[in-house]
Design an enzyme around this catalytic site. Structure first.
Site, short mmCIF file in Angstrom:
data_model
loop_
_atom_site.label_atom_id
_atom_site.label_comp_id
_atom_site.label_asym_id
_atom_site.label_seq_id
_atom_site.Cartn_x
_atom_site.Cartn_y
_atom_site.Cartn_z
N HIS A 135 0.86 -1.19 0.00
CA HIS A 135 0.00 0.00 0.00
C HIS A 135 0.89 1.23 0.00
O HIS A 135 2.10 1.14 0.26
CB HIS A 135 -0.95 0.02 1.20
CG HIS A 135 -0.25 0.08 2.53
ND1 HIS A 135 0.40 1.21 3.00
CD2 HIS A 135 -0.08 -0.86 3.49
CE1 HIS A 135 0.92 0.98 4.19
NE2 HIS A 135 0.65 -0.29 4.51
N ASP A 143 -1.30 -19.42 12.38
CA ASP A 143 -0.08 -19.99 12.95
C ASP A 143 0.00 -19.68 14.45
O ASP A 143 0.02 -18.51 14.85
CB ASP A 143 1.14 -19.40 12.24
CG ASP A 143 2.40 -20.17 12.52
OD1 ASP A 143 2.93 -20.05 13.65
OD2 ASP A 143 2.87 -20.89 11.63
N SER A 170 3.07 -4.78 7.05
CA SER A 170 2.58 -4.50 5.69
C SER A 170 3.69 -4.75 4.68
O SER A 170 4.79 -4.24 4.83
CB SER A 170 2.11 -3.06 5.57
OG SER A 170 0.97 -2.82 6.36
#
Length: 435
Positions: free
Chosen positions: A251, A378, A393
Site C-alpha cells: 500500500h 499460525d 505490511s
C-alpha cells in the site's frame, strides 16, 4: 371534455412508475456490480492454459478479438467466443506473447467492457519479508493544514484560509524552488510584510497564489501554514527481482494528518532494527517498534515511486547480499485459491514462514490493495503478535510455491485478520509508475 381519472387508475399509474423506476435502478446497480466484478486486465503465462472465473450473476458472452487468444468454455473446445453462465469458470490460452483484448457482453447483446489480456513468460521474484527503514522526500512542501495567527495588533487571523488547503504542494516561492521547510522559513523572514507568490500544485494543476505574512506579537512573520517536506517509517520488503527492482508495503505511504497519499520526489531505504512488538487487541492494532539507522553506510536502496499498491525502486548490493531465499514464480489472480497459504516475516527477529488462511478473494481490479481477506492461523505468530501488526505490511504471501501477494492492512476489530494485495497488481503498479 375532461376525462375523469379514477382513484384506481391513479394508483395503477403510480405503481407502474415506481415499478419502472425500480427496474431501472436495479439494472443500473446490476450493471455497475458486474462491471466492477470483472477485472480490466488479465495476466496469463504464454503456452499455458489458465483458468479464470468471473463473479457474474447474468449470462454473458465473452469474445476474443485476436486469433492468438483462444477461449475454452464448458464445451471444452477452444474458440473465439464462449457463453458464461453465472460463476462458471473458463480458460484462456495463447502461444504468443503480447497484449490482446477480450470483449464482454451482457446476455450477448450489450457491450459491458473490454478486458486486456497480457500474455508473457513466467516471471520470478524473491519473496523477502525483511524489515526496512523508509525515508521519502515530498515533491514540494506538502500543506497539512492552516492555522490561526495572533497579529501584533492582537487580532486573531487565519491568513491561509480559503487560499491553501490540505493536500496542496508548494513547488516554488517567488520563483525559487521549495524543497525544504527551511526554504519557506527563509522566504517568509526575508519578505517581512511584503506579499509572496507561491506556486501551488493542486490535484495535478499548478497555480500561483499571493499571500502576505502576518507580523505576530513576538515580532516575527508567519503565514499560518502547517507544512511537511518528508516522511519516514518502518515497513516490510515484499519482493526483489534479479535486476534489483523491488516492491514493498503493498500500500502507499500516506500523510498521518491528512490521510492523503504522499507525492514523493524520491527517497531511500535504510537499515532498521526491530526492538519489540506490541500485540494487537480488540479495537487497537499492534505495532512493531524499531530504530532506523540513517547514513550512507546504512543505505539499502532508492525509492522511486509511492503508489496505492506500494512503494517501488531499486535495491543496492548491500540489500541483495542479505537475500538468501531463491526466486519463485509470480502467481496471478487466477492462481490464488481459498485455503492454506503462508506469509514470510522477520517480526520475531528471524525470517520465518507463518501459516495463514485465505478466506475471501476479490478478482476485480478496482480495490487497489484489498484483493484478499486473510486470517493468521499460525500459533507461534499469534502468540508473538496477536496476528497482523503495523510494520508487517508488505509481508509476502506464498501459496503453492508461488508469490501471490502481500499483507496490506489489519482489521481494527480483529487483529488475526486483514487484507492482502495480488502480487500482479504490485508488479503492474511498479511498471506504470517507474517506466
Amino acid at each position: 371534455m375532461w376525462k375523469t381519472i379514477s382513484r384506481k387508475e391513479k394508483l395503477r399509474r403510480v405503481l407502474l412508475i415506481i415499478f419502472g423506476a425500480g427496474v431501472i435502478a436495479l439494472a443500473g446497480v446490476s450493471y455497475q456490480y458486474v462491471k466492477n466484478a470483472v477485472p480490466d486486465r488479465i495476466n496469463v503465462v504464454v503456452d499455458r492454459q489458465e483458468q479464470v472465473r468471473f463473479g457474474l450473476p447474468f449470462r454473458s458472452l465473452l469474445e476474443s478479438e485476436s486469433e492468438e487468444v483462444l477461449l475454452n468454455g464448458s464445451s471444452k473446445i477452444p474458440s473465439d467466443q464462449i457463453h458464461l453462465q453465472l460463476n462458471q469458470p473458463f480458460s484462456i490460452y495463447s502461444e504468443q506473447e503480447g497484449t490482446y483484448r477480450l470483449s464482454l457482453k451482457l446476455f450477448g447483446i450489450w457491450k459491458l467492457k473490454d478486458i486486456e489480456v497480457d500474455v508473457s513468460d513466467v516471471q520470478y521474484a524473491v519473496p523477502c519479508g525483511l524489515p526496512v527503514g523508509i525515508y521519502m522526500k515530498s515533491d514540494g512542501l506538502m500543506v497539512i493544514g492552516t492555522g490561526r495567527v495572533t497579529a501584533q495588533t492582537g487580532e486573531v487571523m487565519d491568513p491561509a484560509d480559503g487560499i491553501l488547503r490540505s493536500g496542496d504542494y508548494i513547488e516554488a516561492i517567488n520563483g525559487m524552488p521549495a524543497t525544504d521547510k527551511k526554504d519557506m522559513i527563509r522566504a517568509v523572514k526575508e519578505a517581512g510584510n511584503m506579499a509572496l507568490t507561491l506556486s501551488v500544485r493542486r490535484e495535478g494543476e499548478t497555480m500561483d497564489v499571493q499571500m502576505t505574512p502576518v507580523q505576530t506579537q513576538e515580532g516575527d512573520y508567519k503565514l499560518g501554514l502547517w507544512i511537511r517536506d518528508d516522511t519516514q517509517g518502518i515497513g516490510t520488503m515484499t519482493y526483489v527481482c534479479a535486476n534489483g527492482a523491488f516492491g514493498a508495503l503493498g500500500h502507499g505511504i500516506s500523510d498521518g494528518d491528512t490521510g492523503l497519499l504522499v507525492q514523493t520526489s524520491g527517497g531511500e531505504l535504510y537499515d532498521t532494527e526491530i526492538l519489540g512488538v506490541e500485540k494487537g487487541s480488540f479495537g487497537k492494532p499492534g505495532v512493531m517498534s524499531g530504530v532506523i539507522y540513517y547514513g550512507n553506510q546504512s543505505r539499502l536502496g532508492s525509492v522511486e515511486a509511492n503508489t496505492d499498491q506500494g512503494i517501488f525502486g531499486t535495491a543496492n548490493p548491500r540489500f541483495l547480499s542479505r537475500v538468501k531465499n531463491p526466486a519463485i514464480p509470480i502467481g496471478y489472480r487466477q492462481d490464488v485459491k481459498k485455503g492454506r497459504a503462508c506469509i514470510r516475516s522477520s517480526v520475531s527477529g528471524e525470517l520465518k514462514d507463518y501459516e495463514i488462511e485465505i478466506q475471501k478473494i476479490d478478482h476485480s481490479s478496482n480495490r487497489h490493495n484489498k484483493d484478499m481477506v486473510i486470517r493468521v492461523t499460525d500459533p507461534e505468530l499469534l502468540s508473538l503478535t496477536g496476528g497482523i501488526v503495523q510494520g508487517m505490511s508488505g509481508s509476502p504471501i506464498i501459496q503453492n510455491g508461488k508469490l501471490i501477494g502481500a499483507v496490506t492492512h489489519v482489521f481494527i476489530q480483529d487483529s488475526t485478520r486483514g487484507y492482502g494485495i495480488f502480487a500482479e497488481n504490485m508488479l503492474e503498479a511498479a511498471e506504470n509508475s517507474i517506466n
